[in-house]
Design a protein around this motif. Structure first.
Motif, short mmCIF file in Angstrom:
data_model
loop_
_atom_site.label_atom_id
_atom_site.label_comp_id
_atom_site.label_asym_id
_atom_site.label_seq_id
_atom_site.Cartn_x
_atom_site.Cartn_y
_atom_site.Cartn_z
N LYS A 202 -0.12 -15.25 6.44
CA LYS A 202 0.99 -15.97 5.80
C LYS A 202 0.49 -17.19 5.04
O LYS A 202 1.06 -17.58 4.01
N SER A 234 -4.02 -6.37 8.60
CA SER A 234 -2.59 -6.73 8.67
C SER A 234 -1.95 -6.54 7.30
O SER A 234 -1.76 -7.51 6.56
N PRO A 235 -1.66 -5.29 6.92
CA PRO A 235 -1.14 -5.01 5.57
C PRO A 235 0.17 -5.73 5.26
O PRO A 235 0.40 -6.15 4.12
N LYS A 236 1.03 -5.87 6.25
CA LYS A 236 2.36 -6.43 5.99
C LYS A 236 2.29 -7.84 5.42
O LYS A 236 3.11 -8.22 4.57
N GLU A 237 1.31 -8.62 5.85
CA GLU A 237 1.24 -10.03 5.46
C GLU A 237 0.78 -10.21 4.02
O GLU A 237 0.94 -11.30 3.46
N TYR A 238 0.21 -9.16 3.43
CA TYR A 238 -0.31 -9.29 2.06
C TYR A 238 0.45 -8.39 1.09
O TYR A 238 0.02 -8.18 -0.04
N GLU A 239 1.61 -7.90 1.51
CA GLU A 239 2.39 -7.01 0.65
C GLU A 239 2.91 -7.75 -0.59
O GLU A 239 3.12 -7.15 -1.64
N SER A 240 3.09 -9.05 -0.48
CA SER A 240 3.61 -9.83 -1.61
C SER A 240 2.64 -9.89 -2.79
O SER A 240 3.01 -10.30 -3.88
N TYR A 283 -0.15 0.61 0.93
CA TYR A 283 1.31 0.39 0.88
C TYR A 283 2.00 1.62 0.31
O TYR A 283 2.46 1.62 -0.84
N GLN A 285 4.84 2.85 0.96
CA GLN A 285 6.29 2.71 0.76
C GLN A 285 6.63 1.78 -0.39
O GLN A 285 7.81 1.58 -0.68
N GLN A 289 10.39 1.28 -2.19
CA GLN A 289 11.11 0.01 -2.14
C GLN A 289 11.36 -0.52 -3.54
O GLN A 289 12.43 -1.07 -3.83
#
Length: 985
Positions: A202, A234-240, A283, A285, A289
Motif C-alpha cells: 500500500k 501480493s498482486p492485489k496491492e499493486y493492481e492500481s 491480473y 480479471q 472489471q
C-alpha cells in the motif's frame, strides 16, 4: 588486475601449473601464511579497526585479491577481514573497488564485523558523486554502484532490515543517476526475494507509479523487474498500477516510442515488453472489471488500449530472416498469447481466434524453436472453454510433429494431443498414439504410455475398449507400463461389476497370457484378474479352472519374485474354487515353502496350512473376491503425471478435470454403492440397536423427503467420533454433535424438572455458502416441543430453507417438556445443497435422553436397600454386564471415582453411600420428572435406582437399574452403559 599486481599473477600461474591437488594445497598454505604474516603488525602499526597501517595501498590490494582468489578456489579464508574493511573505508576508487568485491565474497551479513562497516556502506550509498553543471545528474556514481552491488550479494536479515530503507530512498531520489536507479531497483528486488515482508504494498505502490513514468527505458526495465517480483507475492496491492503498465506498453507497441540504444533489430525494448506482459498476466480479471466499469472512462480507455496492443502484437508478428529479431518478436508474441490464455473465456473472442490462427501457422514452420513454443502455447490455449474445436483443425499437423527429429518438439506435440483430446476424437487419437508407439524411441515411450493410459480411462465410453488399449500398451511397450497402470486396470475392473466387463477382462487376459512368450506385466494383471474373476469364464470351452492354472503356471520359471507372489495367491484362489486344481497347486506350495524369497515362502506356507487350521466356511471367506477399492483418492496415474511435469503443465490441468464418461461412471458406481449400503444398513439395523443402545444417527436415510437427486449422507469414517460426541452430550451441558469439512453442529442444553431448553448451532466450515439449508425435527409422543430458528431454517418446502454463509451459523431453539418415560432420542434431519448443486442429508439424533429430566435424591443406606428390594421384578429391572477393552487400565479405586462422577454429575443421580461394605459398588437414586398429571392434578414422577458393581479381576462392570416403569429402567441403563464404556477407553 594484470597491471595491478605482478605477485598476484605469479601466484595464479603457480596454482594453474600445480601437477596435483597436494601441490596446490601446499602452495596455498604457503601463501596464506605469508599473507597472515604481512597483515600481522606490532602495536603501533595496528589501527583502531585492527588493520596493519604499515601496509601501503599496493600491497594491501594485492594480498586481498589473493585471499579472494583462494576463497573462490574453495579454500577457507578466516582472516584479513580488517584489511578488507580498511579498503572499503578508503576514499580512492581503486581501493574501494577491491574492498567491496572482497566484502561481497569473504563476509556474511551476520558477521559481527559488518556492524562496523554499515555506516560506511550507507554513506557511499546515499552520497551521490559531483553533479554536472548542465544537468543535475552525478558525473560519477561508482561508490553508490559498488555499495548497491555489495548489499545485493550479502545475506543477513539484520543487514537487510537496516539498509533496505536507504536502498529504497536511493531508488526514488531525483538526484540518483539512471545507472544508480537501475542498480537500486535490482538490489531492492534481491532484498525482497530474501524477505518478502520488507515492502508494504500500500505504501510502495504509489512510489512505483512514479518510477513507471520515468522516460529512461533502462530504469523502466529494472523497475518492472522489481514490480513483477513484489506483485507476485501480493498482486492485489499493486493492481492500481495496471493503467501505468498499459500506458508504457502502448508507447512501445503502438507508437514505437523508444530510444535508439534500446531498439533490438528494430523491435522497441523487447525485454521491457515481456516484463510488462508478464505483470499483466497476474491480473486475469482486470479485463472483466474494465468492461464492467462502463461509467469509468479511464478504465475503459486503458482496457481498449490493452486490447489494441495485444491485437497489434498478434497481427504484425511474423517469421523473420534474422534469427535474433525473430526470437525477440516471438518472445513478445508468446507472452501476449499467454496473457490471452490468462484472460480465459472472459477475454475478447477475436483475440483468441487470432492467436489460434497464428499458432496454427507457427506449428508448421521448419524452425524447431518456434514450432516448440507454438505447440506449448497452443496446449495452454486449448484449456480455454470453446477453443477445442479450433484446435482440432490442426490435429494432423500435430501428429506430424510427433515424428519430429527433436525430442522436445515430440514431447510438446504429445502434450497438445493429450490436451485436445475429448469424447469425440479420443478413440482416434489414442489409436494413432498406440500405432506411433511402435516406432517411438525409448526416451519418450514411458511418457506416451502414461498419457495413453490416462486418455483411455478418461474417455472410455465402453470400458472394454480401455482394457484392450492397456493390453496393446503391454504388448508393444511392456517395459514402460508401470505398476500404477496395471493396478489402475485392476481397480477399474473390480469397481465396475455392472455388465460383462469382469468376464470380458478375464477372458481377454487369459487369451493374452496363453503364449509362452508373454510380457511379465501381462502375466501379473492376468494372474490377479483370473484369481478374482476367473470363475466367470470357467464354463467356457478352454477356460476351465485347470486350464487357467496351466496357462498361468507356464510363466512361473521366467517370472520375477514379485510376479510369483501374485501367482501363489491366484493358485490358492483357484484351488479353493476348483477341486481339480488342488492336486496341481499342492506341489507348488510344497516346493515354495523352502523358497529363498520370504514373501513367497510365507504365502505358500500359510495357504497350504489354511485348510487344516480353519473350517471350509472360514477358508471360503478368506479367499473370496476382493471388495471394491476406495475411489476417493486421486488417480496414481495423475499423481505420476504431476510429478513428471509439475502443477503448471497443461496436461496436468487436463488430467485433473473429470470427463463426461468419468462423471457418468462415478454416478453409476455411487448409485450402486448407495444401494448396497442401504441394504446393509437395513440388515444391520436390529443388530445395531442391540450393540449401540444410544445412537447418534436417526433412522432417516438420504432421499427420504422424495427428492429425485441423490444425496450425500454421513461418511462412515466419522461415525465412531459421532458416537463418542453423542454419548458425551448425553451427560454434559454443551459440545459438538457432528462435524465434517462442510458443517459443524453444536448443542447447548439445560433442564429444570420436566422442561428443557436446547440450542443447536449449525456452522458452515466450507469454502462456499450452504444453500437451501433446512432442519426437519420429528415430533415425539413423549415430548411437547416448541421450535424457533433462523428464518427459513424450519421450512418443509424443498425449495425453501436459508443460506448459511461462510463462517456463519444458523440457530435452532427447542423448548421441550417431557410427558412420559422414553428410551429413544428425538430425530432430526439436516438438509442442504453446496454451491455446485450437490445435495447433502444428515440424519441425526438430538441428545435429549431420559436422564436429562432426573432430579437427584439422597437416601440413607437402609432406605435405599428397602426400596431396591421393593422394585424387584423382571418388568422393573434392567441389567447388563460390560467388559472393559483389552487396552483399558485396570479397574481400581480411581476408576470407581470416575464411575461415581458419571452417576452423580452425568446421570443426575444422588449418590447413596454405605449401601455396601465393598468399594467396588456405586449406588444412586433419582426422580424422573414429567409434566403429566394424575387424577388429582399432581405431576406424575418415576423413582429410579441404579447400582454399578465392578469386578476388577474380570475387568467388567454390571449395571442394574430398577424403576416402576420398564421403559425408564431401560433408558437409564443405556445412558449409564455408554457413558461408562466411554470412560474406560
Amino acid at each position: 588486475m594484470s597491471g595491478l599486481a605482478r605477485g598476484l599473477q605469479n601466484f595464479i600461474s603457480d596454482l594453474r601449473n600445480a601437477k596435483s591437488k597436494e601441490e596446490e594445497q601446499k602452495r596455498v598454505d604457503k601463501e596464506l601464511a605469508n599473507i597472515r604474516k604481512k597483515f600481522t603488525g606490532s602495536g603501533k602499526q595496528l589501527g583502531e579497526d585492527g588493520s596493519n597501517q604499515a601496509l601501503n595501498s599496493y600491497h594491501r590490494k594485492k594480498y586481498v585479491w589473493k585471499l579472494v582468489y583462494i576463497h573462490v578456489l574453495g579454500y577457507d579464508v578466516d582472516f584479513g577481514h580488517a584489511e578488507v574493511l580498511a579498503l572499503v573505508r578508503s576514499a580512492k576508487y581503486s581501493e574501494k573497488n577491491v574492498g567491496y568485491a572482497a566484502l561481497s565474497l569473504l563476509l556474511r551479513g551476520d558477521d559481527p564485523m559488518m556492524n562496523s562497516i554499515i555506516n560506511t556502506v550507507r554513506k557511499d550509498l546515499t552520497t551521490p558523486g559531483p553533479a554536472s553543471s548542465k544537468s543535475n545528474v552525478p558525473v560519477t556514481d561508482t561508490a553508490q554502484s559498488l555499495a548497491l552491488c555489495t548489499i545485493a550479494n550479502i545475506s543477513g536479515l539484520e543487514l537487510l532490515q537496516t539498509l533496505h530503507p536507504d536502498v529504497q530512498r536511493t531508488l526514488l531520489a531525483s538526484s540518483s543517476s539512471p545507472g544508480v536507479k537501475k542498480k537500486s531497483a535490482l538490489c531492492l528486488l534481491r532484498l525482497v526475494r530474501a524477505n518478502p515482508k520488507l515492502m508494504l504494498g500500500k505504501e510502495f505502490a504509489p512510489q512505483v507509479a512514479k518510477l513507471l513514468q520515468d522516460k529512461h527505458l533502462g530504469v523502466l526495465t529494472s523497475s518492472m523487474s522489481l514490480l513483477y517480483g513484489v506483485a507476485s507475492h501480493s498482486p492485489k496491492e499493486y493492481e492500481s498500477l495496471i493503467p501505468y503498465v498499459v500506458h508504457v506498453l502502448g508507447m512501445l507497441v503502438l507508437k514505437k516510442k523508444c530510444a535508439r540504444e534500446y531498439l533490438y533489430y528494430r523491435t522497441p525494448s523487447p525485454w521491457l515488453q515481456i516484463k510488462l506482459l508478464k505483470f499483466l498476466q497476474l491480473y486475469p480479471q482486470a479485463i472483466i472489471q474494465g468492461a464492467q466499469d462502463n461509467g469509468d472512462d479511464k478504465s475503459a480507455a486503458h482496457i481498449s488500449q490493452l486490447t489494441s496492443v495485444v491485437s497489434k502484437i498478434l497481427t504484425e508478428t511474423d517469421v523473420s530472416d534474422s534469427i535474433n529479431k525473430s526470437n525477440a518478436d516471438h518472445a513478445i508474441l508468446f507472452e501476449a498469447v499467454n496473457l490471452i490464455v490468462t484472460w480465459g473465456s472472459s477475454g475478447p473472442a477475436q483475440l483468441r481466434e487470432g492467436a489460434m490462427k497464428l499458432l496454427g501457422k507457427f506449428i508448421s514452420v521448419r524452425e524447431p524453436n518456434i514450432r516448440y513454443l507454438g505447440l506449448m502455447t497452443m496446449a495452454k490455449l486449448a484449456q480455454l472453454e470453446g477453443s477445442n474445436e479450433s484446435i482440432k483443425k490442426h490435429q494432423e499437423t500435430v501428429l506430424v510433429s510427433l515424428k519430429d527429429a527433436d525430442i522436445s518438439v515430440r514431447r510438446r506435440a504429445l502434450d497438445l494431443l493429450f490436451v485436445m483430446c475429448d469424447t469425440d476424437n479420443a478413440e482416434r487419437i489414442v489409436d494413432q498414439l498406440v500405432a506411433h508407439l511402435v516406432l517411438a524411441d525409448a526416451a519418450i515411450r514411458e511418457e506416451m504410455v502414461l498419457k495413453i493410459a490416462i486418455l483411455a480411462e478418461k474417455y472410455a465410453t465402453d470400458l472394454r475398449w480401455y482394457v484392450d488399449t492397456i493390453l496393446k500398451l503391454i504388448s508393444i511397450s511392456g517395459d514402460h507400463v508401470s505398476d500404477a497402470i496395471w493396478h489402475r486396470v485392476v481397480q477399474i475392473v473390480t469397481n465396475h461389476p455392472q455388465g460383462d466387463l469382469q468376464a470380458y477382462t478375464a477372458a481377454t487376459l487369459l487369451v493374452a497370457a496363453s503364449p509362452r512368450r508373454c510380457h511379465e506385466t501381462a502375466v501379473r494383471v492376468a494372474s490377479y484378474v483370473l484369481g478374482e474373476f476367473g470363475f466367470l469364464v470357467a464354463e467356457r470351452p478352454g477356460m476351465s479352472g485347470e486350464e487357467q492354472f496351466r496357462i498361468l503356471h507356464q510363466h512361473w520359471a521366467t517370472s520375477s519374485p514379485q510376479t510369483r507372489a501374485i501367482l501363489v495367491s491366484t493358485y490358492a484362489k483357484l484351488a479353493n474354487l476348483y477341486e481339480e486344481c488342488r492336486p496341481l497347486v499342492a506341489p507348488v506350495f510344497a516346493r515354495c515353502k523352502n523358497s529363498v524369497d520370504v514373501e513367497i515362502q510365507q504365502r505358500s506356507a500359510e495357504y497350504a496350512a489354511m485348510r487344516e487350521a480353519f473350517n471350509a466356511e472360514a477358508v471360503e471367506d478368506l479367499l473370496r473376491e476382493m471388495p471394491p477399492f476406495e475411489d476417493k483418492k486421486k488417480s496414481a496415474l495423475e499423481q505420476r503425471l504431476r510429478e513428471k511435469e509439475g502443477d503448471d503443465s497443461a496436461a496436468v490441468a487436463k488430467a485433473a478435470r473429470p470427463s463426461k464418461a468419468q462423471r457418468e461412471r462415478a454416478a453409476q458406481s455411487a448409485a450402486a454403492a448407495r444401494a448396497a449400503e442401504e441394504v446393509a444398513a437395513q440388515q444391520a439395523a436390529e443388530q445395531n440397536a442391540v450393540n449401540d443402545p444410544i445412537s447418534p444417527i436417526s433412522d432417516g436415510s438420504p432421499g427420504a423427503d422424495g427428492l429425485d437427486k441423490p444425496k450425500v449422507g454421513i461418511p462412515k469414517d466419522i461415525i465412531p467420533a459421532m458416537r463418542k460426541a453423542f454419548a458425551n452430550l448425553c451427560t454434559s451441558a454443551s459440545g459438538v454433535l457432528f462435524e465434517n469439512s462442510l458443517l459443524q453442529v453444536g448443542v447447548k442444553h439445560e433442564y429444570v424438572n420436566s422442561q428443557g431448553r436446547i440450542s443447536i448451532f449449525f456452522g458452515n466450515l466450507g469454502k462456499a455458502p450452504l444453500q437451501h439449508f433446512r432442519v426437519l425435527v420429528d415430533d415425539c409422543e413423549h415430548l411437547r416441543m416448541q421450535k424457533q430458528g433462523t428464518q427459513g431454517l424450519l421450512d418443509e418446502n424443498e425449495d425453501g430453507g436459508c443460506t448459511v454463509a461462510i463462517r456463519t451459523q444458523a440457530k435452532l431453539l427447542l423448548l421441550v417438556e417431557v410427558t412420559a418415560p422414553f428410551d429413544d432420542a428425538p430425530a432430526m434431519r439436516v438438509v442442504f445443497e453446496t454451491e455446485d448443486g450437490e445435495a447433502h442429508e444428515y440424519p441425526l439424533r438430538i441428545p435429549i435422553v431420559a436422564t436429562c429430566f432426573m432430579e437427584p435424591v439422597t437416601l440413607e443406606p437402609g432406605a435405599f436397600m428397602q426400596r431396591w428390594k421393593s422394585l424387584d421384578g423382571n418388568d422393573r429391572e434392567c441389567q447388563e454386564v460390560i467388559k472393559a477393552p483389552p487396552n483399558a487400565p485396570q479397574i481400581d479405586e480411581e476408576s470407581m471415582e470416575r464411575v461415581a462422577r458419571i452417576i452423580t454429575d452425568g446421570l443426575k443421580f444422588g449418590r447413596c453411600q454405605g449401601c455396601d461394605p465393598t468399594p467396588w459398588t456405586v449406588s444412586g437414586a433419582a426422580t424422573f420428572r414429567t409434566a403429566a398429571k394424575d387424577a388429582n392434578g399432581n405431576n406424575i414422577n418415576v423413582g429410579c435406582l441404579i447400582r454399578v458393581e465392578a469386578n476388577p479381576q474380570a475387568g467388567a462392570f454390571r449395571i442394574t437399574t430398577r424403576t416402576l416403569h420398564a421403559l425408564c429402567s431401560k433408558a437409564v441403563k443405556n445412558v449409564a452403559l455408554v457413558s461408562i464404556k466411554l470412560a474406560q477407553v
